[in-house]
Design a protein around this motif. Structure first.
Motif, PDB file in Angstrom:
ATOM      1  N   LEU A   1      -4.061  11.520 -13.003  1.00  0.00           N
ATOM      2  CA  LEU A   1      -4.129  10.693 -11.796  1.00  0.00           C
ATOM      3  C   LEU A   1      -5.386   9.831 -11.893  1.00  0.00           C
ATOM      4  N   PHE A   2      -5.203   8.512 -11.897  1.00  0.00           N
ATOM      5  CA  PHE A   2      -6.302   7.612 -12.213  1.00  0.00           C
ATOM      6  C   PHE A   2      -6.420   6.479 -11.186  1.00  0.00           C
ATOM      7  N   VAL A   3      -7.659   6.117 -10.886  1.00  0.00           N
ATOM      8  CA  VAL A   3      -7.923   4.894 -10.119  1.00  0.00           C
ATOM      9  C   VAL A   3      -7.991   3.757 -11.129  1.00  0.00           C
ATOM     10  N   ILE A   4      -7.088   2.799 -11.004  1.00  0.00           N
ATOM     11  CA  ILE A   4      -6.965   1.723 -12.002  1.00  0.00           C
ATOM     12  C   ILE A   4      -7.101   0.357 -11.344  1.00  0.00           C
ATOM     13  N   PRO A   5      -7.499  -0.664 -12.093  1.00  0.00           N
ATOM     14  CA  PRO A   5      -7.448  -2.034 -11.559  1.00  0.00           C
ATOM     15  C   PRO A   5      -5.994  -2.472 -11.439  1.00  0.00           C
ATOM     16  N   ASN A   6      -5.689  -3.280 -10.428  1.00  0.00           N
ATOM     17  CA  ASN A   6      -4.297  -3.716 -10.235  1.00  0.00           C
ATOM     18  C   ASN A   6      -3.751  -4.495 -11.429  1.00  0.00           C
ATOM     19  N   ASN A   7      -4.650  -5.111 -12.192  1.00  0.00           N
ATOM     20  CA  ASN A   7      -4.191  -5.909 -13.338  1.00  0.00           C
ATOM     21  C   ASN A   7      -4.245  -5.125 -14.650  1.00  0.00           C
ATOM     22  N   LEU A   8      -4.199  -3.809 -14.569  1.00  0.00           N
ATOM     23  CA  LEU A   8      -4.317  -2.968 -15.768  1.00  0.00           C
ATOM     24  C   LEU A   8      -3.306  -3.366 -16.840  1.00  0.00           C
ATOM     25  N   PHE A   9      -2.063  -3.498 -16.464  1.00  0.00           N
ATOM     26  CA  PHE A   9      -1.031  -3.754 -17.468  1.00  0.00           C
ATOM     27  C   PHE A   9      -1.105  -5.188 -17.999  1.00  0.00           C
ATOM     28  N   GLU A  10      -1.680  -6.091 -17.219  1.00  0.00           N
ATOM     29  CA  GLU A  10      -1.887  -7.462 -17.701  1.00  0.00           C
ATOM     30  C   GLU A  10      -2.971  -7.499 -18.778  1.00  0.00           C
ATOM     31  N   GLN A  11      -3.857  -6.520 -18.794  1.00  0.00           N
ATOM     32  CA  GLN A  11      -4.925  -6.465 -19.796  1.00  0.00           C
ATOM     33  C   GLN A  11      -4.416  -5.968 -21.152  1.00  0.00           C
TER      34      GLN A  11
ATOM     35  N   PHE B   1     -11.277  -3.970  -0.271  1.00  0.00           N
ATOM     36  CA  PHE B   1     -11.925  -4.789  -1.297  1.00  0.00           C
ATOM     37  C   PHE B   1     -12.282  -6.164  -0.737  1.00  0.00           C
ATOM     38  N   LYS B   2     -13.521  -6.570  -0.980  1.00  0.00           N
ATOM     39  CA  LYS B   2     -13.980  -7.875  -0.499  1.00  0.00           C
ATOM     40  C   LYS B   2     -13.211  -9.005  -1.177  1.00  0.00           C
ATOM     41  N   ASP B   3     -12.838  -8.795  -2.428  1.00  0.00           N
ATOM     42  CA  ASP B   3     -12.107  -9.792  -3.200  1.00  0.00           C
ATOM     43  C   ASP B   3     -10.857  -9.121  -3.768  1.00  0.00           C
ATOM     44  N   GLU B   4      -9.683  -9.649  -3.452  1.00  0.00           N
ATOM     45  CA  GLU B   4      -8.426  -9.036  -3.893  1.00  0.00           C
ATOM     46  C   GLU B   4      -8.302  -8.980  -5.413  1.00  0.00           C
ATOM     47  N   ARG B   5      -9.065  -9.806  -6.110  1.00  0.00           N
ATOM     48  CA  ARG B   5      -9.025  -9.768  -7.574  1.00  0.00           C
ATOM     49  C   ARG B   5      -9.517  -8.436  -8.119  1.00  0.00           C
ATOM     50  N   TYR B   6     -10.304  -7.737  -7.317  1.00  0.00           N
ATOM     51  CA  TYR B   6     -10.852  -6.462  -7.755  1.00  0.00           C
ATOM     52  C   TYR B   6     -10.155  -5.275  -7.088  1.00  0.00           C
ATOM     53  N   ALA B   7      -8.999  -5.506  -6.495  1.00  0.00           N
ATOM     54  CA  ALA B   7      -8.258  -4.435  -5.836  1.00  0.00           C
ATOM     55  C   ALA B   7      -7.784  -3.399  -6.859  1.00  0.00           C
ATOM     56  N   LYS B   8      -7.562  -2.184  -6.374  1.00  0.00           N
ATOM     57  CA  LYS B   8      -7.207  -1.081  -7.276  1.00  0.00           C
ATOM     58  C   LYS B   8      -6.012  -0.299  -6.761  1.00  0.00           C
ATOM     59  N   SER B   9      -5.464   0.514  -7.646  1.00  0.00           N
ATOM     60  CA  SER B   9      -4.313   1.362  -7.328  1.00  0.00           C
ATOM     61  C   SER B   9      -4.536   2.744  -7.928  1.00  0.00           C
ATOM     62  N   LEU B  10      -3.646   3.656  -7.590  1.00  0.00           N
ATOM     63  CA  LEU B  10      -3.612   4.982  -8.207  1.00  0.00           C
ATOM     64  C   LEU B  10      -2.418   5.031  -9.155  1.00  0.00           C
ATOM     65  N   LEU B  11      -2.662   5.460 -10.371  1.00  0.00           N
ATOM     66  CA  LEU B  11      -1.611   5.590 -11.372  1.00  0.00           C
ATOM     67  C   LEU B  11      -1.361   7.072 -11.619  1.00  0.00           C
ATOM     68  N   LEU B  12      -0.118   7.498 -11.450  1.00  0.00           N
ATOM     69  CA  LEU B  12       0.257   8.894 -11.670  1.00  0.00           C
ATOM     70  C   LEU B  12       1.095   8.999 -12.939  1.00  0.00           C
ATOM     71  N   LEU B  13       0.579   9.754 -13.911  1.00  0.00           N
ATOM     72  CA  LEU B  13       1.271   9.975 -15.174  1.00  0.00           C
ATOM     73  C   LEU B  13       1.598  11.463 -15.328  1.00  0.00           C
ATOM     74  N   GLN B  14       2.650  11.743 -16.105  1.00  0.00           N
ATOM     75  CA  GLN B  14       2.925  13.120 -16.501  1.00  0.00           C
ATOM     76  C   GLN B  14       2.974  13.173 -18.017  1.00  0.00           C
ATOM     77  N   LYS B  15       2.239  14.107 -18.584  1.00  0.00           N
ATOM     78  CA  LYS B  15       2.214  14.238 -20.040  1.00  0.00           C
ATOM     79  C   LYS B  15       3.563  14.742 -20.536  1.00  0.00           C
ATOM     80  N   VAL B  16       4.005  14.189 -21.657  1.00  0.00           N
ATOM     81  CA  VAL B  16       5.285  14.618 -22.217  1.00  0.00           C
ATOM     82  C   VAL B  16       5.225  16.106 -22.548  1.00  0.00           C
ATOM     83  N   GLY B  17       6.355  16.746 -22.438  1.00  0.00           N
ATOM     84  CA  GLY B  17       6.451  18.175 -22.703  1.00  0.00           C
ATOM     85  C   GLY B  17       7.862  18.638 -22.434  1.00  0.00           C
TER      86      GLY B  17
END
Length: 297
Positions: free
Chosen positions: A205-215, A242-258
């Protein structure tokens, strides 16, 4: 609420006195306050809230990547953790900083233990003092979170990802998400490190920038996710934070393969309203609860 506010005022006054009398850094003053206060008769939730508010206030001058995760975000991540974990779970916090995220999550789980990795000694000492004050079982590792780790595999790995480039190309070379040219993204590598140290079928569970996948200009993030993890959901944090929407963030939920891990028919994609709008947040939480019930059948 009244007692929490009194604790906050008393500790703030004591910390300010230490800063003036001993000429120490505000964080050093907080460490000394937390190491010596008596909280035997206090409610732990009041203590944790007072601690979090004081830490947040005294760390505003830190660089953005070192500032604590806002308490509302930390508590929401803790709520998600209650949906993902059973009793006696293990948590790993990479780049744990002041420890507010770790402690907010532990406050909502029964019999959970945590491991925290932090390279900044002063921030680690502050988090350690908080653990002692709150009586939370946290093991600390003072090191670069991207260097080889000797931690136990976790049920849940979390990180408020530091955004930027990682300067140690030699260490980065051991990661799938190293770049072909130039420094790798530290936030990409930290996700990879977290999932490395998560049990098969466990979660990240990670706090990520909204443009993570664009990077992901080299496509390595997508390739890595296709091999190592399943995207379970993306929860966009309130833009009002966020004062500037360019720096807005999201939560990314991943599950490890298994074994038994499959992609959900419908991943969780929601946008959180302002945390001050209690009714709207309650409605979104209801939707998330329903999603977990459906996907965990």
């Amino acid at each position: 609420m009244e007692r929490f506010e009194q604790l906050y005022r008393d500790w703030k006054k004591e910390a300010k006195k230490l800063v003036n009398d001993l000429d120490v850094l505000p964080i050093e003053a907080l460490v000394q306050v937390f190491d010596h206060v008596d909280i035997e008769k206090e409610k732990m939730d009041d203590v944790r809230k007072a601690v979090s508010l004081l830490v947040l206030e005294e760390t505003t001058q830190l660089p953005p990547n070192n500032q604590p995760t806002p308490d509302a975000v930390s508590l929401f991540m803790g709520y998600l953790a209650t949906k993902l974990l059973k009793e006696n779970a293990t948590i790993l916090d990479l780049g744990s900083g002041t420890g507010t995220l770790t402690h907010a999550i532990l406050s909502q789980l029964k019999d959970a233990t945590a491991q925290a990795v932090e390279v900044d000694e002063l921030l680690l000492r502050l988090s350690y003092s908080m653990s002692n004050l709150l009586g939370e079982p946290v093991s600390y590792f003072h090191q670069d979170a991207l260097a080889p780790l000797f931690v136990e595999p976790s049920d849940l790995s979390v990180a408020d990802l530091p955004i930027g480039y990682y300067p140690n190309d030699e260490v980065a070379a051991s990661y799938d998400m190293k770049r072909e040219e130039g420094h790798a993204y530290s936030h990409f590598l930290l996700m990879e490190q977290a999932i490395r140290h998560t049990k098969p079928g466990g979660h990240g569970l990670f706090v990520i920038p909204n443009n993570l996948f664009e990077q992901d200009d080299e496509g390595k993030l997508k390739q890595w996710m296709d091999r190592e993890a399943v995207v379970k959901g993306v929860i966009q944090l309130p833009t009002t934070m966020f004062k500037d929407e360019r720096y807005a963030k999201s939560l990314l939920l991943l599950q490890k393969v298994g074994e038994g891990v499959t992609r959900p028919k419908q991943a969780l994609f929601v946008e959180l309203p302002s945390f001050t709008d209690v009714r709207a947040v309650a409605n979104v939480v209801k939707q998330i609860d329903e999603w977990f019930k459906t996907t965990q059948k």
